[in-house]
Scaffold this active site. Structure first.
Site, PDB file in Angstrom:
ATOM      1  CB  ALA A  21      -0.912   0.003   1.221  1.00 39.19           C
ATOM      2  CG  ASP A  22       2.491   5.217  -1.482  1.00 39.52           C
ATOM      3  OD1 ASP A  22       3.356   5.188  -0.583  1.00 39.52           O
ATOM      4  OD2 ASP A  22       2.341   6.188  -2.236  1.00 39.52           O
ATOM      5  CB  THR A  23      -1.140   6.471   2.803  1.00 39.56           C
ATOM      6  OG1 THR A  23      -1.695   5.170   3.019  1.00 39.56           O
ATOM      7  CG2 THR A  23      -2.136   7.527   3.259  1.00 39.56           C
TER       8      THR A  23
END
Length: 182
Positions: free
Chosen positions: A67-69
């Site tokens: 994931a990346d935020t």
């Protein structure tokens, strides 16, 4: 086995809520190599994808989740701050304003690559320079997109939000459960 391709303590904490066996592994991808001037949604999805692909050959028979935020304010991506001065500038921009949080995920399961993302809108309160500096002095902003964490001391900066708490924290739990078939 589920491989969580992330060094984020927050993502690990979220995945633990699923009560399934998993292993935390650091992806072999340098996020700084990606052009910050890309469209924010393209940027966050590309980061998540590159993290997953960096683990695919090492764990060919496992399910991989990455994931990346990012925080987006007026079209500008606010990643993790470079230092305390950078954190101050970000928090000053966000004060008394709204911004978007995107968390993109990549799931590699049974040889298939699937990408998905979620979006939330966060509204910050008006706060003073002293409050910003007090928050920075907690150390919490230094490893977080937009220089704040909703789950910690940063909660006091937030007026309200629309969307998933977990998306803002770094992993859209309901979407991950659905994609994993749980």
């Amino acid at each position: 086995m589920l491989i969580l391709g992330s060094t984020s303590a927050r993502r690990k904490e979220i995945i633990e809520k699923l009560n399934i066996p998993f292993k935390v592994v650091s992806p072999n991808f340098n996020e700084d190599e990606l052009d910050i001037n890309l469209d924010p949604l393209v940027y966050v999805q590309t980061n998540a994808l590159n993290k997953a692909l960096s683990l695919k050959e090492v764990f060919p028979n496992d399910t991989i989740l990455t994931a990346d935020t990012i925080v987006v304010f007026e079209g500008e991506i606010l990643n993790k701050p470079l230092d305390e001065a950078d954190a101050y500038l970000m928090l000053k921009k966000l004060a008394n304003n709204e911004h978007i949080v995107y968390t993109a995920c990549t799931l590699i399961k049974d040889g298939k690559v699937e990408q998905f993302y979620d979006k939330a809108i966060v509204y910050f309160k008006h706060y003073s320079d002293v409050e910003i500096l007090d928050y920075i002095n907690t150390g919490e902003p230094m490893d977080k997109a937009g220089s704040y964490g909703i789950q910690g001391h940063g909660a006091k900066l937030i007026d309200k939000y629309e969307g998933s708490f977990y998306t803002i924290m770094g992993l859209p739990l309901d979407m991950v459960k659905e994609k994993l078939g749980l």
